[in-house]
Scaffold this active site. Structure first.
Site, PDB file in Angstrom:
ATOM      1  N   THR A 207       0.824  -1.206   0.000  1.00 15.37           N
ATOM      2  CA  THR A 207       0.000   0.000   0.000  1.00 15.37           C
ATOM      3  C   THR A 207       0.863   1.263   0.000  1.00 15.37           C
ATOM      4  OG1 THR A 207      -1.747  -1.129   1.162  1.00 15.37           O
ATOM      5  CG2 THR A 207      -1.575   1.220   1.595  1.00 15.37           C
ATOM      6  N   ARG A 235     -13.723  -8.250  -0.791  1.00 18.25           N
ATOM      7  CA  ARG A 235     -13.025  -8.004   0.492  1.00 18.25           C
ATOM      8  C   ARG A 235     -12.569  -6.539   0.545  1.00 18.25           C
ATOM      9  NH1 ARG A 235      -7.651  -6.031   1.946  1.00 18.25           N
ATOM     10  NH2 ARG A 235      -7.097  -6.904   3.944  1.00 18.25           N
ATOM     11  N   VAL A 236     -12.852  -5.873   1.647  1.00 17.49           N
ATOM     12  CA  VAL A 236     -12.392  -4.499   1.827  1.00 17.49           C
ATOM     13  C   VAL A 236     -11.460  -4.482   3.031  1.00 17.49           C
ATOM     14  CG1 VAL A 236     -13.077  -2.129   2.350  1.00 17.49           C
ATOM     15  CG2 VAL A 236     -14.475  -3.504   0.803  1.00 17.49           C
ATOM     16  N   GLY A 237     -10.311  -3.834   2.879  1.00 16.62           N
ATOM     17  CA  GLY A 237      -9.327  -3.792   3.956  1.00 16.62           C
ATOM     18  C   GLY A 237      -9.475  -2.568   4.834  1.00 16.62           C
ATOM     19  N   ASP A 238      -8.414  -2.255   5.550  1.00 15.64           N
ATOM     20  CA  ASP A 238      -8.428  -1.151   6.509  1.00 15.64           C
ATOM     21  C   ASP A 238      -8.306   0.218   5.855  1.00 15.64           C
ATOM     22  OD1 ASP A 238      -5.790  -2.069   5.792  1.00 15.64           O
ATOM     23  OD2 ASP A 238      -5.021  -0.581   7.203  1.00 15.64           O
ATOM     24  N   GLY A 259      -0.347  -2.824   6.146  1.00 18.60           N
ATOM     25  CA  GLY A 259      -0.174  -4.114   6.813  1.00 18.60           C
ATOM     26  C   GLY A 259      -1.391  -4.989   6.618  1.00 18.60           C
TER      27      GLY A 259
HETATM   28  N1  ASP Z   1      -3.545  -2.737   4.484  1.00 16.46           N
HETATM   29  C1  ASP Z   1      -3.788  -3.192   3.134  1.00 16.46           C
HETATM   30  C2  ASP Z   1      -5.011  -4.073   3.142  1.00 16.46           C
HETATM   31  O1  ASP Z   1      -5.163  -4.881   4.027  1.00 16.46           O
HETATM   32  C3  ASP Z   1      -2.655  -3.951   2.542  1.00 16.46           C
HETATM   33  C4  ASP Z   1      -1.334  -3.244   2.583  1.00 16.46           C
HETATM   34  O2  ASP Z   1      -1.053  -2.471   3.480  1.00 16.46           O
HETATM   35  O3  ASP Z   1      -0.518  -3.453   1.679  1.00 16.46           O
HETATM   36  O4  ASP Z   1      -5.795  -3.979   2.230  1.00 16.46           O
END
Ligand code: ASP
Length: 341
Positions: A207, A235-238, A259
Site C-alpha cells: 500500500t 473483500r475491503v481492507g483497513d 499491513g
Molecule cells: N492494508 C492493506 C489491506 O489490508 C494492505 C497493505 O497495506 O498493503 O488492504
C-alpha cells in the site's frame, strides 16, 4: 502616552502572530508498504528504483508545501506518483484478487475539520486517491463502494481506464504462485505448502500513503491500495475505513497505515494512536510505537504506520522486516529507508 502604549501593543501582537506563523513547520512523510522486505532478497537495481520513486514523491509533495500549497495538495501529488508506478501495490501496480482482478481502495482525511472521503473495490479508476478526495469534497458521503463509486468517479471527470490497465506481469506471477502453493497445500505436502504460502503471504503488503502538515498547520492523511494478494472478491481492507488505515486531526496527528488490514480494522489503529495522544497525553512517537509494536503485534497484526503531528514531529514504526518509507522536514533533505535500521 495612551496612544503610544496602544501602538506598542499592536506591534507586539503582530510580532507574536507573524512570529508564530513563521514557526509553523511543514513536513511530509510517505510509505510504500510494509512486509517481509529483506536486503538479501533485493537486487541493487530494484532497491535503487524504490529509493528513486520514494524520493520523487517526497520532493514533489514537499515542493507544494514550500510554495504555500495545502497538505491535501501535497499528499495527493505524492500518492499519485506512487499510484502511477508499478513498484507499489496501489493504482498501476495493484495486486490481484483470487479471481485475478484488481479491486482498489483509497481514503483521505483532513485534520482541520475531520472531513473524510473513501472509495472501496473500484476496478477502473486510474488514481483512486482522486476519487476519495472527490467523495470528500463533492459529495455528502464519506465512503462509496463498487459500481456506484466508479460511476461517481466518472461523473467527476476522473480518468477511467480499462481494468487491464492494472495488469502487470510481476503481480500476475505473484497471484499464480500463491494460488499454486495454496493448491499444493490442499492437495499434497502440508509442510512445504505452508512455508511457501507463508512466504507469498508475507509479500502481500505494498500500500502507499502520505501525511503532511502545511504552513497553516493543517494536517492531511491519505492512503491508497490494491489490498492483499489473493483476497476474495468484495473483500475491503483497513485503508478506506476511516480511523483504521487513515486518520487526521490537527489537534493530535495524521496517520496512514500499511499491513494486514483485518488486524488494522479490528484494532482501529490510526484512531487509536490519535486517542492515546488525546486522552493519555502520550507523545506521537510513544503512541504510534505502543499501537504498532505492542497492541497490534500481540494480536498478530503485521505492518506499520507513518504519522506526524502539528509540530512537524514524524514517526514511522513497523513490526515487519521492512517498510518503504521516507520523509522531508523543513529545509531538510529527503530521508528514505527500506529495512529495519
Ligand atoms: N492494508 C492493506 C489491506 O489490508 C494492505 C497493505 O497495506 O498493503 O488492504
Amino acid at each position: 502616552m495612551m496612544k503610544t502604549s496602544k501602538l506598542t501593543l499592536l506591534v507586539f501582537a503582530m510580532f507574536v502572530t507573524f512570529g508564530l506563523q513563521a514557526q509553523q513547520k511543514i513536513a511530509l512523510v510517505i510509505h510504500g508498504g510494509a512486509g517481509t522486505i529483506k536486503k538479501e532478497n533485493m537486487s541493487d537495481e530494484r532497491e535503487k528504483a524504490y529509493e528513486e520513486k520514494l524520493t520523487e514523491a517526497l520532493n514533489a509533495g514537499y515542493a507544494i508545501l514550500e510554495d504555500g500549497g495545502s497538505s491535501l495538495e501535497a499528499i495527493q501529488e505524492a500518492i499519485m506518483i506512487m499510484e502511477n508506478s508499478e513498484l507499489f501495490n496501489a493504482g498501476k501496480g495493484a495486486v490481484f484478487t483470487n479471481e485475478e482482478k484488481n479491486e482498489l481502495d483509497a481514503a483521505v482525511m483532513t485534520g482541520k475539520d475531520r472531513n473524510a472521503g473513501a472509495i472501496a473495490g473500484v476496478t477502473n479508476v486510474k488514481n483512486p486517491i482522486l476519487a476519495a478526495i472527490a467523495v470528500m469534497n463533492n459529495s455528502p458521503h464519506v465512503m462509496m463502494a463498487g459500481g456506484g463509486a466508479e460511476q461517481f468517479a466518472e461523473e467527476q471527470g476522473l480518468e477511467i481506464v480499462a481494468p487491464s490497465y492494472f495488469y502487470t506481469e510481476d503481480r500476475h506471477k505473484q497471484i499464480e504462485r500463491l494460488k499454486n502453493t495454496e493448491k499444493q497445500k490442499l492437495d499434497h505436502d502440508g509442510a512445504q505448502g505452508t512455508n511457501n504460502a507463508q512466504r507469498f503471504y508475507d509479500e502481500k503488503f505494498g500500500t502507499v500513503g502520505a501525511v503532511a502538515v502545511d504552513k497553516e498547520g493543517n494536517i492531511t492523511a491519505g492512503t491508497s491500495t490494491g489490498g492483499m494478494t489473493n483476497k476474495r472478491y468484495g473483500r475491503v481492507g483497513d485503508v478506506p475505513i476511516i480511523g483504521s488505515g487513515t486518520y487526521a486531526d490537527n489537534e493530535t496527528c495524521g496517520v496512514s497505515a500499511t499491513g494486514h488490514g483485518e488486524y488494522f480494522i479490528r484494532s482501529v489503529v490510526a484512531y487509536d494512536i490519535a486517542a492515546l495522544m488525546k486522552y493519555k497525553g502520550m507523545s506521537l512517537e510513544d503512541a504510534a510505537n505502543e499501537v504498532v509494536n505492542n497492541k497490534l503485534k500481540a494480536m498478530g497484526g503485521d505492518g506499520g504506520v507513518i504519522a506526524l503531528d502539528k509540530q512537524g514531529n514524524i514517526t514511522m514504526p513497523f513490526n515487519t522486516s521492512g517498510m518503504y518509507r521516507g520523509y522531508i522536514k523543513e529545509k531538510g533533505k529527503p530521508f528514505v529507508g527500506i529495512y529495519q535500521d
